[in-house]
Structures are given as C-alpha cells and as structure tokens.
Design an enzyme around this catalytic site. Structure first.
Site, PDB file in Angstrom:
ATOM      1  N   SER A   1      -9.798   2.472   2.859  1.00 37.40           N
ATOM      2  CA  SER A   1      -8.902   3.178   1.970  1.00 37.40           C
ATOM      3  C   SER A   1      -8.004   2.253   1.146  1.00 37.40           C
ATOM      4  CB  SER A   1      -8.002   4.114   2.766  1.00 37.40           C
ATOM      5  OG  SER A   1      -7.147   3.359   3.628  1.00 37.40           O
TER       6      SER A   1
ATOM      7  N   LYS B   1       0.847  -1.197   0.000  1.00 35.81           N
ATOM      8  CA  LYS B   1       0.000   0.000   0.000  1.00 35.81           C
ATOM      9  C   LYS B   1       0.881   1.246   0.000  1.00 35.81           C
ATOM     10  CE  LYS B   1      -4.011   1.972   2.476  1.00 35.81           C
ATOM     11  NZ  LYS B   1      -4.829   1.925   3.716  1.00 35.81           N
TER      12      LYS B   1
ATOM     13  N   SER C   1      -9.848   0.032   6.957  1.00 34.10           N
ATOM     14  CA  SER C   1      -9.253   0.160   5.617  1.00 34.10           C
ATOM     15  C   SER C   1      -8.638  -1.112   5.069  1.00 34.10           C
ATOM     16  CB  SER C   1      -8.190   1.262   5.611  1.00 34.10           C
ATOM     17  OG  SER C   1      -8.814   2.515   5.717  1.00 34.10           O
TER      18      SER C   1
END
Lengths: 514, 112, 502
Positions: free
Chosen positions: A155, A80, A179
C-alpha cells in the site's frame, strides 16, 4: 546544485548539513522543487507541507546557535498518509477522512520532529493500506518512477515512489503484509518492516492491529537504519510496544560494510517463497544473489516452511477481521465524511450511506469478508483457524532460525505490473504479498533491498531478508553487506539507473527501459 | 436473477456465500451496498472464501491460537490523569455539533 | 384476539409458574482515570471535555489498561467468592451505536477476570439466600445520548440526538449471575436485596460510589417463568432501566405477572429487552433479541492478556473487608439491637450511616434512634426519592448526639437543630449558636422561674409537700413554657422538688 542535493543519500546529506556545507532550507527547497517538477506525473504526494521551509529554517537556526542536533537533523522526510500529523491532513488514502487534521501527532511523527527532521508532506497509499498497487487510493494511483504506466507497489506506493523519484531521501511507511517491502522491491528502493512492537503504532491509522508496523523507506540500507534509530523504542501509549533496549541500527549497518562480514554466515533460502508463479527475471536475479553470497563466503542452505502454504489464507482472514472492527469508527459522528441519504434518515441510514460512499471497493470487500470471518457460526472455522495457522508459521520460523542466521527470498513474485492489470481480480492482487506476509504473521523483521533489474522488462526486483524477532540489527548488517556486494558487482547503485523524470526526459521515463 | 449459490467458483467447488448473507453482512457492517455491489461481492466473496478456507486443514485441536505476534502480558498504565482534548479540539472534526456535543440524526428503535 | 388481562394476580401466577431470575449488574469503578485512557474518570460536567483521542475513538489512538481498575476488578471478584483467572483477555464486542465511539466496546468475552462465585443475600425476613455468580468482567462505559425534539425527551419521536463522550471509557465491572431458582414468591425481594448487597460489597471495598440514582450501579433483570414441574427454563426477558432497589423489586413482580398472564392464555414470551417505567410501574417492549445480535467478539489485538500473579491475588484477598453478611452478624451483636431493631435499620438502608455515627462517638442506640426516627421522618417528608443519608452526615448526627448527652440540647431542641443543619445553616454547634437554642443551664434563672410558678400555684405546692410528687408536672410545664423550652426538663424537675421543700 539542487539536483545533486536530491540525489544524495540521507546519510550524506546529513553530513553536509552537519558540516554546514548545505543548509536544511536548501535541502528542503531542492526537494520541494523536485516535487513541484515531477509529482504531477508520479503522484506520490497527497499533501505537501506548507511549513517545511519554516521548519527547515528553524533547524538551521538551532544549528547556528550551536545546539546539539541528531544525526538526521535537517533532512527532509515524506510521511505515509496513514500516520496522524497535527499540521497536515491525515486521510489514510480514503475519501471518508478527506481533509481530516488530527489533534495530535503519531508517536513516530513526534519522534521525527524531536529529531529535527523536516516533514515534506503526506504520501499516497491504497485506501486504509488495503492493496498492493496504490491503485485503491481514493485520490488516484501513484505511478512507478521507473515506468509511469506501472504500479509502484502498495500500500505504501507513495512513500516508495517519493524516494525512488528523488522527491525525498527518506519516508515513513507502514507494513501490514508487505506494504513497505513490496513497494521497495518494485521501485528499486529499500524498505524495512521492524519487529512487531519495536516501533510505536500510536497514531498510525489501524488496518490490522496485530500485523501493522511502521518502518523506514529509503534508497540505502544505512539510511533506513538511521531512520529506524529515530523511530524505534517503547511508547507507553501503545500496549504492544516492546520495552527492549535496541542497539544502534546505523552501527549494525556500518558493521556490514567491513570486509568478510558475510563469511560463514548461514543463510536459509525458503523453498516455499521461490517457486512457481514467480517471474523469470525475479528468479534469475535471486539466483545471481545467492551466487554472490556464496562467493562472499556465506553458507547457503535450503529450508522449508510447510505452513507458508496456508499463510496467505490466514492473513486474508485475520486482516479483514481486525480491519472490519478497526474501520467501524468511520461512522460520520465524530470526524470525517457524512452523507445524508436523500430526504434525511435515521442515524443508522446516515452511517450506512456514509460508509457506502466513503469507502472504496477494496475496503468494502475486506470489511464484508472480515465481518463474515468473525460472525457467529464461522468464527472457529475461519478466524480461529487462521490464528492457529499463525502459530504454525511462528513454529516454522523458529525451526528455520534454529538452523540459519537469516532467511532470504525474493521480496515480491513479480516486477511492477501495469496499472489496471489486476484491479478487478482481488485474488491475483492478494498473491503479490505471498512472500512478505509470513513475517507479519510471525511479528519478525523483514527488509527489502534492490536485487537488480529483470531481464524481460528492465524493471527493479527486490530481495527480502528476514531475521528472528528482536534481531532487526541482523537485517542491517547483512542487508548492508549484500547491498555493497550487489553494487560492487553492478558497478553502480540500482537507483542511479532510474529514469531522471526531469521534464525534458519525460519520454525516456515512460519507456521504462534502462 | 441467477442464484449465486449455483455459480461454480474457480476451484470447481460450490461457493457457500449467498446474496442474502452478503446483505446481512452489509447490514452488520453498516454499508448501504447497491444491488450491483451485492451481486458482485457475492461472487467475489465466494471465490475468496473458497481459496482461504484451507486454513481449516491444518488447524488441529492441539494447535494453540496466536493473537499477538510477540507474547506480552500485564501491560498496565498507572492511574494518573493526563492531558485531555479541549472541547474545541474534540468537536473540530465533527460533521455536525451543537457547540458542545456531537449531533446525529434520529436513532431508530430503543436505547441499547 | 380477545382482550385478556394484562397482569395475572401475583399469588395465582406463583401457583402456576416458577419464577427464575438472573441479574447483570454494572458497577462503575471510582478510579481516577478511565479504563483505557488517562482522561479523568468524571462525567456530568461540560460535555466532551474529559476525553482524549482514545475516548473519542480517533483514528490512530490506542487503549492502555488502567492497572488500578484491574486491581479493583480482582478485589470485587474475590469479594464475590469468584476464582480469578490466571489468564484473562479483553475482547471487542462489535456493534454500531452513536454513543460507542469506536463502534465496538472493549469488554471481556470467554475469558473474564473472575468466574464462578456466590453472594449471600439477606432476605427481608433475615434468612440468607445464596445467589450463584457466573462471572465478573471488565469493560468500558459508553457516552451519553440526549434526545432532542419529540414530546417526551425519549428516543422515540426525537428529531435528533446529541452525544457527550465524557462517560465513554469509564471503567465498569459487569457481574453476571447464573439463573437463580428457588426464590419463589420472594423473587422480587431477592432482586432488590441482591443489588443492595452488591452495593454494600463495592462500597465496602471502596471501589465505587455505587449510587443507583446516579447510574454508578445499574441493574438489568432477567426474568422467566416455567410451568410447575417443568425442567426446561422458559423464555426470558431482560428488563433495563431499573434504577433503584425498589424498582428492581417492582419490575420483577410486574414481569412475573405479565408473563404469567400471557403464558396462561396460551401465548408465548418473546425474548427481548424491556424497559422499566418508574412512573407507570410497567415494562415496555424494546429490541427483540435476534440473529442481528451478532457481536463478532474477538480478542482485542491492541491489548495484552491480564495474568495476575498469585502474590497479587493473595495481597488483594488479605485486604478484603468482611462481607456484608458477616459484618451484619457482628454489628448486631456489638450494638445489642433486638432482631426487630436491626431489621428496621437494615431495611431502611441505614447500616452504614449508623456504623459511621457510632465510630464518630455516639452510642449505637442513640444513633439508631435519630437515624430511623427523626431523620428518616424528615427524609420521608421531603419526598419519596429522598434518602435519609442525603440529608445529614453521620458526623453531624454524632455531634448532635454529643450535644444531647452533655445536656446542652434537649431532644426537642435537637430536632430544631437538625432542621437547621439540613437547611444548610452549618454544623449542629453552629446552628445552636446562630439560632440561640442552647439549653438554659443557669440554675439561678431556673430557680427564679420555678419560684414564680410555685407562687402562682399554691395548691400544687401543697400537694408536692404532701408527697404527691407527680403533681410537680404542672409546675414543670409552666417553667418549661416560661423558658421557651430551652431548659432541661429533668433538671427543672429536680429543682422544683428542691424548691418545694425549701
């Protein structure tokens, strides 16, 4: 061959790598090819590593030389973009950090490298991890591999989509209010938010320091366990890092596969996390799951957490407050974007213009909200009260865990919604994290695993398991057991029903019907 | 221009967020919001604040605040020098520098 | 508005108003590493080299507390007579400024490490004044800004500024007093004496270099006036940039006179930051305090509470050196100085030098004589900012005194040796060697010179033989001249009397 390689679990790929049946270069190449073929549509990646094949070759050479390698050596992984990588830009999905290459690796990234995993690239995310749909990425949304018109959650939509689209067998995510888990739920994948402090936050670009936790993203529970085993452990660079000796989570997951592993396990269903506002298909699959567990010998009890009603409010005070301070460093002085106002300006004006242009709407909204929550005269009413709610949430969890071994709820109230549907309604967007937020407030571990497809839209749903702080192993044992139970009842893995996304099958993918 | 304070919010209560407040907050947060953004945020913030203000209902005097999810204390580092960044690394990401220091435009007002 | 005098006569100001002062003193701790990173605690060298990602506030970096800094802060709290908090917390103080890498300073807010103490301050007249301390808390220093362009190098009119973060993260303890009432006309002197006492305390603890001129010790002085008989405190100003004890004193005196003039004319004081200008001896208005000063303090989520054990506190308490006030009383007795002598030494800021000189083997009186005499004179001659302690070390002075005591140097020669030492020619012995300044102690050479002098002055010889011993002076003078001063006058005298009778 290469299509087979991308569909393997990380564990299976690892054993083929260990036996020499497959090389890391082959495995890495297969995933890079997949990215090249489908990521134009999925947009899971913000950056694809140019060093991946080289890294893979080095690992192959080590293996050839007889070096003792870790269990996931040679397995590719997506990272990420919230995590600092010294060889790739790290933008946290924001224009304000466009092109920024940190002079250091996040501790978890350093651990991946030390364990000889192969970083494939950086995955898309809502800007600074603020969002539940990845629509707030400054670099454009990620599309859900199950239906490209739908959101992949957020997210960490990029990491979840990368794994769901077979662009990577593993990914790292970060979970501040869901997330990792919510994207897992809506993409039919597995995601774990570890106990706060069990994985280092050093080098994870902070959203809300007291809530953020880095964790694994994968297609199977065992794969998450293997990855968690790589990244866990104390880090002297993170003061909030725990010094605990952690058990092997892979062993914990394997233990869950034994017959009768759910026999007599006390499972709590949290009343407040399965009520009005939950999509019918989600409720139906959850009911199926409870029935399955009962049939497997688990003891199901309904438990109640009255404070959860206030959790989302507390969360949307604590997170913006901490974020407003964490994001103050983006000021155009030491790194990142600088915007000079027309005709020049003072440093204050340059900072203000930079932050105006460099931050997206959701980031600005939360910074202003957090600034408000901390400002003189409001602190006690808002931030102070929210910290007290946090205590109440912890007490509710403690009480429930006195009664049960593990808690269950749907991972998200709905399946993936269409891109654009909630982007102008912040409050509706915030409700997506209703089920996942309490675990972050309390610091306890949570896991989402695929729960089946909703009848009304054929899209994945997820089930959330929660355990007491430091009891991450329970998630892996019972998560693996439940995963096995589901797959036995369906006769297949859920992800095997995902559209193939190959160029010729593009139309099938957009229909999103299985 | 309509007074944003008079706009009823979703719960039917009066929002306590004013345009001036948002301007002040944007100043504190160093974000040069446009007039349109201020207008929009004034309304949105009102809604959000109204819906999250309920935290006060249960935050009694007797409830202690939790700032860290897992309680720890006395986490210290030994006073031993470690690795530092080189000047080149330090300046690598800077929008502007003079070869050894970060460069910023003129600072308004006095030293802090 | 009619012109009014900028300053009121000091005595008149004191007649009309009561001064209330308060101090915020920042002490830089001399740990090896910074407060929250393992970068070296050094600055002033090549810019932006003593930094880690933490000091630069890079995304993803996290602070970790320096345990040694915490111990230093506790020791300082104890030396200030403070209670040590069983639980203290770090907090973020949020404000944007380019020298503040994260745009928040990690400090302590409502839970400081030490609170409620007091410091005994010795006034110039030797009386003690008790300064009430509100708190001492830990925090980090900011980086250093250099303003370029414009005429003065100051912030106003600069075209741009340059930032060096080497100082960012240096550990600080900020000591905050309560409002200090009752110093009256000695308020300026109290300010200087208070800051000096803090310097002595932290030096005694060995936790800071505590050099004001280097910024290791920084003082902000809060000053307000209230009309005689009024209970409520007046509006205060906060004067920054006072970088010497003398500046503290002058700035307070100036502010009292300035504020008195405004208040007496019916004006009101603006609550603001003011800057002291050493060159003009005035303060100028800085930033007004306002609602904009909303620092939005909240508990630092990246750090955990500090909960020192009672054992640790007791251990640090047991290791405390004696307080400056107690130490002074003891030294005065041990050294046998008169009140005046002791006061001279103290006012010259030379107590520490004399302690070290004595511990290096000198007698207290000889140490006093050289430090407050010749060395102070040379420092004075070198310029107003030059301190005696910066010219020579106590060890060098002790060596010099040893040479005098053993008869190898006369006072006159010793002064030349001192000049050589200050000029960097080496230790006193080395200077003696290089400059050939040793006393002639060869009696043969002296006797030859004396016999010559006596032969040249037969009338003097006759007087000496008549018992008029004081007449020997003329001969001694001639001999010393012949020996170019490199003789021990007492020995010459002895030999003159001896040879006269021969």
């Amino acid at each position: 061959m290469s299509d087979d390689l991308i569909r393997l679990s990380a564990a299976d790929l690892a054993s083929k790598l260990a036996s020499g049946e497959v090389s890391s270069v082959e495995a890495t190449k297969a995933h890079l090819d997949r990215i090249a073929s489908v990521d134009k549509d999925v947009h899971a990646f913000l950056h694809v590593s140019e060093a991946a094949l080289q890294t893979a070759a080095e690992i192959d050479a080590k293996r050839k030389a007889g070096e003792k390698l870790g269990p996931l050596a040679g397995v590719p992984i997506a990272i990420k973009d919230v995590l600092c990588t010294s060889d790739m830009p790290s933008t946290s999905g924001s224009k304000i950090l466009e092109g920024w290459v940190p002079p250091y690796d996040a501790t978890v990234v350093a651990k991946l490298r030390a364990a000889d995993l192969v970083p494939l690239g950086k995955t898309n995310m809502d800007e600074f991890a603020m969002g539940s749909s990845t629509e707030f990425s400054a670099y454009g949304p990620t599309h859900n591999p199950w239906n490209l018109d739908r959101i992949p959650g957020g997210s960490g939509g990029g990491s979840a989509a990368a794994v769901a689209a077979f662009e990577a067998p593993l990914a790292l995510g970060s979970d501040t209010g869901g997330s990792i888990r919510q994207p897992g739920a809506v993409t039919g994948t597995v995601g774990v938010k570890p106990t706060y402090g069990s994985v280092s936050r050093y080098g994870a670009i902070a959203l809300a320091s007291s809530l953020d936790q880095v964790g694994p993203v994968s297609r199977t529970v065992l794969d998450s366990a293997l990855l968690h085993d790589v990244i866990k452990g104390h880090d002297k660079r993170d003061s909030t890092s725990l010094r605990d000796e952690w058990p092997s989570f892979a062993d914990a997951a394997t233990a869950g596969l034994a017959p009768g592993s759910l026999q007599g396990v006390k499972i709590g269903i949290v009343k407040e996390l399965n009520g009005d506002g939950f999509q019918q298909g989600v409720k139906a699959r959850f009911a199926d799951a409870v029935a399955l567990l009962t049939s497997a010998g688990a003891e199901i009890v309904e438990v109640s957490a009255p404070s959860f009603e206030y959790a989302i409010s507390a969360y949307y005070l604590i997170l913006p407050a901490e974020a407003s301070s964490n994001l103050a460093k983006f000021d155009s002085v030491r790194f990142g974007l600088r915007v000079n106002p027309e005709g020049g300006g003072t440093v204050e004006q340059v900072m203000s213009a930079t932050r105006e242009q460099g931050f997206g709407p959701e980031v600005k909204r939360r910074i202003i909200l957090g600034t408000y929550a901390l400002s003189a005269g409001y602190y006690d009413a808002y931030y102070g009260s929210a910290q007290k709610v946090r205590t109440l949430v912890q007490r509710d969890f403690a009480r429930m865990f006195d009664e049960v071994d593990i808690l269950l709820s749907p991972s998200a109230p709905t399946t993936a919604f269409p891109i654009g549907e909630k982007i102008d309604d912040p409050l509706a967007m915030y409700l997506n994290d209703l089920t996942t937020i309490p675990a972050n407030l309390a610091g306890i571990p949570g896991m989402s695993i695929p729960m089946g497809l909703a009848d009304e839209d054929g899209l994945p749903t997820g089930i959330q398991l929660m355990a007491p702080a430091r009891e991450d192993a329970r998630l892996y044992t019972y998560g693996a057991a439940l995963e096995q139970l589901f797959e036995q009842s369906w006769g297949h893995t859920l992800i095997s029903k995902a559209p193939s996304l190959s160029a010729s099958e593009q139309s099938a993918a957009t229909e999103g019907v299985v | 221009m309509p007074d944003p304070r008079r706009g009823p919010n979703r719960l039917g209560a009066m929002s306590e967020i004013t345009r001036e407040q948002v301007e002040h907050l944007a100043g504190l947060a160093r974000i040069a919001l446009t007039p349109d953004e201020i207008e929009k945020l004034t309304g949105e913030l009102g809604h959000i604040v109204d819906s999250i203000a309920k935290v006060q209902e249960v935050a009694g005097q007797d409830v202690p605040a939790t700032s860290h999810p897992i309680p720890l204390s006395n986490v210290f580092r030994d006073d031993v020098v470690g690795e530092t960044l080189t000047q080149e690394q330090a300046l690598a990401g800077a929008p502007e520098h003079d070869g050894s220091r970060f460069k910023v435009s003129a600072i308004l007002g006095e030293e802090q | 508005m009619a012109a009014r005098p900028e300053l009121m006569d000091y005595d008149k100001a004191l007649e009309m108003f009561e001064p209330v002062v308060g101090f915020e003193v920042h002490v830089e701790l001399s740990t090896k590493t910074k407060m929250f990173s393992d970068a070296p605690n050094e600055f002033g060298g090549e810019p932006n080299t003593n930094i880690t990602p933490v000091d630069l506030g890079l995304p993803g970096s996290l602070p970790v507390v320096n345990g040694q800094a915490v111990k230093y802060a506790i020791s300082l709290g104890l030396a200030l007579g403070c209670s040590i908090a069983p639980t203290s917390r770090f907090a973020r103080k949020n404000y944007f400024y380019p020298d503040l890498a994260k745009n928040y300073q990690i400090s302590q807010s409502d839970e400081p490490i030490a609170f409620e103490g007091s410091v005994e301050v010795e006034m110039p007249d030797g009386t003690l004044f008790t300064v009430p301390v509100e708190r001492a808390h830990m925090e980090e220093d900011a980086g250093k800004l250099t303003h370029v362009g414009g005429s003065t190098g100051r912030i106003q009119g600069a075209e741009y500024s340059l930032v060096d973060y080497n100082r960012a993260g240096v550990p600080l303890v900020e000591i905050v007093t309560h409002p200090i009432i009752g110093a009256e006309h000695l308020a300026p002197e109290l300010g200087a004496a208070y800051v000096e006492t803090i310097r002595d305390i932290v030096r005694g603890l060995g936790i800071s270099e505590a050099k004001m001129e280097r910024g290791n010790l920084r003082c902000d002085a809060n000053i307000s006036l209230r009309p005689r008989g009024q209970e409520k405190l007046g509006t205060r100003t906060e004067t920054k940039n006072v970088n010497s004890f003398r500046a503290v004193e002058r700035a307070i005196r100036y502010e009292i006179q300035r504020q008195a003039a405004i208040l007496a004319a019916g004006g009101s004081i603006t609550q603001e930051t003011r800057h002291w200008h050493e060159d003009t001896g005035r303060t100028s208005a800085g930033r007004p305090k306002s609602d904009a000063d909303d620092y939005r303090y909240f508990p630092e989520p990246d750090l955990l509470p500090v909960e020192p054990s009672l054992e640790l506190i007791d251990e640090l308490r047991a290791a405390l050196p004696e307080s400056p006030a107690v130490m002074r009383t003891r030294l005065k007795a041990e050294w046998g100085f008169t009140d005046l002598e002791f006061q001279d030494v103290k006012n010259a800021g030379l107590l520490g030098e004399i302690v070290e000189t004595v511990s290096a083997g000198s007698s207290p009186q000889a140490a006093r004589k050289w430090w407050t005499g010749e060395i102070a004179r040379l420092a004075n001659a070198a310029g107003p900012e030059v301190e005696a302690s910066s010219l020579v070390t106590p060890q060098q002075v002790a060596e010099l005194i040893t040479l005098i005591d053993s008869g190898e140097l006369t006072d006159r020669l010793a002064r030349q040796v001192l000049e050589g030492v200050i000029a960097g020619e080496g230790s006193p012995s080395e200077v003696v060697e290089k400059r050939g300044l040793k006393v002639v102690s060869d009696d043969g050479a002296l006797i030859a010179a004396i016999d010559d002098a006596l032969a040249a002055q037969p009338d003097v010889l006759a007087k000496i033989r008549d018992g008029k011993v004081q007449a020997a002076g003329a001969v001694i003078g001639a001999v010393m001249k012949a020996m170019k001063g490199q003789a021990d006058a007492a020995r010459v005298r002895e030999l003159v009397l001896e040879r006269a009778q021969a």
